[in-house]
Design a protein around this motif. Sequence first.
Motif, PDB file in Angstrom:
ATOM      1  N   HIS A   9      -5.353   8.180  -3.389  1.00 30.94           N
ATOM      2  CA  HIS A   9      -6.409   7.350  -2.807  1.00 30.94           C
ATOM      3  C   HIS A   9      -6.766   7.697  -1.366  1.00 30.94           C
ATOM      4  CE1 HIS A   9      -6.446   4.651  -6.247  1.00 30.94           C
ATOM      5  NE2 HIS A   9      -5.124   4.556  -6.173  1.00 30.94           N
ATOM      6  N   GLY A  10      -5.914   8.469  -0.704  1.00 29.64           N
ATOM      7  CA  GLY A  10      -6.154   8.777   0.694  1.00 29.64           C
ATOM      8  C   GLY A  10      -5.355   7.874   1.613  1.00 29.64           C
ATOM      9  N   ALA A  64      -6.061   0.375  -0.719  1.00 28.58           N
ATOM     10  CA  ALA A  64      -4.945   0.359  -1.670  1.00 28.58           C
ATOM     11  C   ALA A  64      -3.684   0.937  -1.040  1.00 28.58           C
ATOM     12  CB  ALA A  64      -5.319   1.125  -2.936  1.00 28.58           C
ATOM     13  N   THR A  65      -3.834   2.055  -0.331  1.00 28.19           N
ATOM     14  CA  THR A  65      -2.683   2.673   0.326  1.00 28.19           C
ATOM     15  C   THR A  65      -2.135   1.772   1.427  1.00 28.19           C
ATOM     16  OG1 THR A  65      -3.599   4.866  -0.149  1.00 28.19           O
ATOM     17  CG2 THR A  65      -1.877   4.733   1.536  1.00 28.19           C
ATOM     18  N   ALA A  66      -3.034   1.113   2.146  1.00 32.11           N
ATOM     19  CA  ALA A  66      -2.594   0.207   3.219  1.00 32.11           C
ATOM     20  C   ALA A  66      -1.762  -0.937   2.664  1.00 32.11           C
ATOM     21  CB  ALA A  66      -3.810  -0.322   3.972  1.00 32.11           C
ATOM     22  N   ARG A  67      -2.143  -1.444   1.503  1.00 31.35           N
ATOM     23  CA  ARG A  67      -1.372  -2.537   0.908  1.00 31.35           C
ATOM     24  C   ARG A  67       0.028  -2.072   0.514  1.00 31.35           C
ATOM     25  NH1 ARG A  67      -6.564  -4.018  -1.202  1.00 31.35           N
ATOM     26  NH2 ARG A  67      -6.238  -2.801  -3.100  1.00 31.35           N
ATOM     27  N   ILE A  68       0.128  -0.870  -0.048  1.00 32.61           N
ATOM     28  CA  ILE A  68       1.451  -0.342  -0.406  1.00 32.61           C
ATOM     29  C   ILE A  68       2.282  -0.125   0.850  1.00 32.61           C
ATOM     30  CG2 ILE A  68       2.677   1.596  -1.460  1.00 32.61           C
ATOM     31  CD1 ILE A  68       1.305  -0.274  -3.454  1.00 32.61           C
ATOM     32  N   ARG A  69       1.644   0.340   1.916  1.00 35.39           N
ATOM     33  CA  ARG A  69       2.363   0.547   3.181  1.00 35.39           C
ATOM     34  C   ARG A  69       2.894  -0.785   3.716  1.00 35.39           C
ATOM     35  NH1 ARG A  69      -1.555   2.770   5.664  1.00 35.39           N
ATOM     36  NH2 ARG A  69      -1.075   4.907   5.008  1.00 35.39           N
ATOM     37  N   ALA A  70       2.094  -1.840   3.588  1.00 34.05           N
ATOM     38  CA  ALA A  70       2.535  -3.159   4.056  1.00 34.05           C
ATOM     39  C   ALA A  70       3.714  -3.661   3.235  1.00 34.05           C
ATOM     40  CB  ALA A  70       1.374  -4.143   3.983  1.00 34.05           C
ATOM     41  N   HIS A  71       3.677  -3.454   1.915  1.00 33.24           N
ATOM     42  CA  HIS A  71       4.803  -3.869   1.078  1.00 33.24           C
ATOM     43  C   HIS A  71       6.064  -3.080   1.445  1.00 33.24           C
ATOM     44  CE1 HIS A  71       2.864  -6.668  -1.627  1.00 33.24           C
ATOM     45  NE2 HIS A  71       1.872  -5.821  -1.827  1.00 33.24           N
ATOM     46  N   LEU A  72       5.904  -1.795   1.690  1.00 36.91           N
ATOM     47  CA  LEU A  72       7.054  -0.990   2.100  1.00 36.91           C
ATOM     48  C   LEU A  72       7.683  -1.562   3.367  1.00 36.91           C
ATOM     49  CD1 LEU A  72       8.898   1.498   2.173  1.00 36.91           C
ATOM     50  CD2 LEU A  72       7.003   2.761   3.257  1.00 36.91           C
TER      51      LEU A  72
END
Length: 556
Positions: free
Chosen positions: A533-534, A539-547
């Motif tokens: 997704h880049g 979408a990537t930002a949300r995964i980064r926040a969960h991490l």
Amino acid sequence: MTGERVLGGRYRLLSPLGRGGMGEVWRAVNELLDRHVAVKLIRAGRTGSDEVGARFRREARITARLAGHPNVVILHDFGQDDAPGASGSVYAVMELVPGRPMTAVLRESGPMPVPRAADLVSQAASGLGAAHAAGVVHRDVKPGNLMVVEDGAGGGTVKVLDFGIAAITAATQSRRITQAGQVIGTPLYMSPEQVRGEQVGRSGDLYSLGAILYELLTGRPPFRSDRPLSVLRMHLVDVPPAASELRPEIPAPLSDLVASMLAKRAEDRPASAGEVRDRLAPFLHSLAERPSRPRSLPGPSGPVPVPGTRPYTRAGATRAETAGPEEPVRLLALVDEARSLADSGQFAAAARDLRGLLPRMLATFGPDHQDTLRARRQEAYLTGKSGEHRSAVTALDSLLADLMRVHGARHPETLAVRYYLATNAGRAGDHALAARVHGELVPDLVAVHGPGSERVLTTRLYLAFEVGEAGRPERAVELLEELVPDLTRLLGEDDAATLRARHYHAAYLGHAGRPAEAAHRYHALLAQYTRVHGAQSDATARIRAHLQQWQDRSRR
């Protein structure tokens, strides 16, 4: 507090909706579901004692079982706020209701027409009655805890708010009144036993509801004063003027009901919320003259059913009883016209038109005819598409019993309805029902379509998700560990379903008490989201926040 605050690893606070003595209400988004919700934060110290906090948690669990009731706001989740400086705070995650509190309705309307007042209070009694049957007493029934969702037919649907949370409010009210003479919130609707600091039971809720009915009918509460403590004294010793005395057109039996609900002694009030509904039923008659509404009107024996179908409004039932067979070709043309509305995105209008045609379909074709069953399935599906998921669950559950009888479990129509039932149950917040239906559906889908079909894989994904949301994260992890390799092999590692399954797997590892493993999974998933997704995508930002969230938790 900022909009970047996240509770429980998934509820991102977006904007404040209100503030009161107990805490704050926020619009939030469940990032795992991508669903907007309301979050009530109860301030540290307001929970009082361990006993009060335990009662909140106990009643919240029970209240969650009321998710299928149309007059109760869904409680999705609750937990402890573990942010720095929030020690002792708790939060509740609720359905975000697109309505207005009854306080606003009262300000705008003044004395209401008798049928509308009876309808609104009857619906509130329906919600309270369901809670009472489950062993929950609200303890803080007031206009601010009744939301009115206008449906365009002039009446509106009432939803009762804050079950479970009210346990803290009521306990704090009673403690302040008895110990320090202080009043929290409005005393206008408090029962005598609550004023005295005694245990509040079901009849206390009915007293408060009676005060609301009095105000809806007369335009004023039963007791009022500039001094809150004077109002509390009036609840204990004074008798308000009869509602019919202030407004002569109020029928005497309705005025008598209000007086009995406001009786000083609990044993002199109606025996149950169901009795209140029964005694209100005769005053709903003129509502049948209005256009049909998406939800059933309460009556002395519940909604009036049309044989072989879901419950309908009284207006719909009357048409069904009087309609005779008509030209089948003309009737099917009307059904096609209703479907054409759905094609243009007008789901609510299409569902409403189909709902109005169903009694005529029954009269013309019979309950087991394929056109009748298909129209019922489409009406229920479109009801869900329009956002009325709980109403869709009711319709689909009724239809499913008939399809199982007529076609069996593996007929295409039956399989479709079972899938729609599970999907709408989950979106309505009844995750236990959704998990059960998905779980029963998977083997039949495998038998019909084969284990590698996309439909089977998708249903297995939803099953794992609903199991996790139903409070069984460990089992969700097991299901996803079996599913992810199948999705990767059959759909590819970059497929949206595969990525979603890996996201759920990481999240439920964390919610199962394994935050380090969750962080490890999110770390690997972040690299894949960045590639697909880049790095700058939402979408990537949300995964980064969960991490980040699970990394922080694993260090504690």
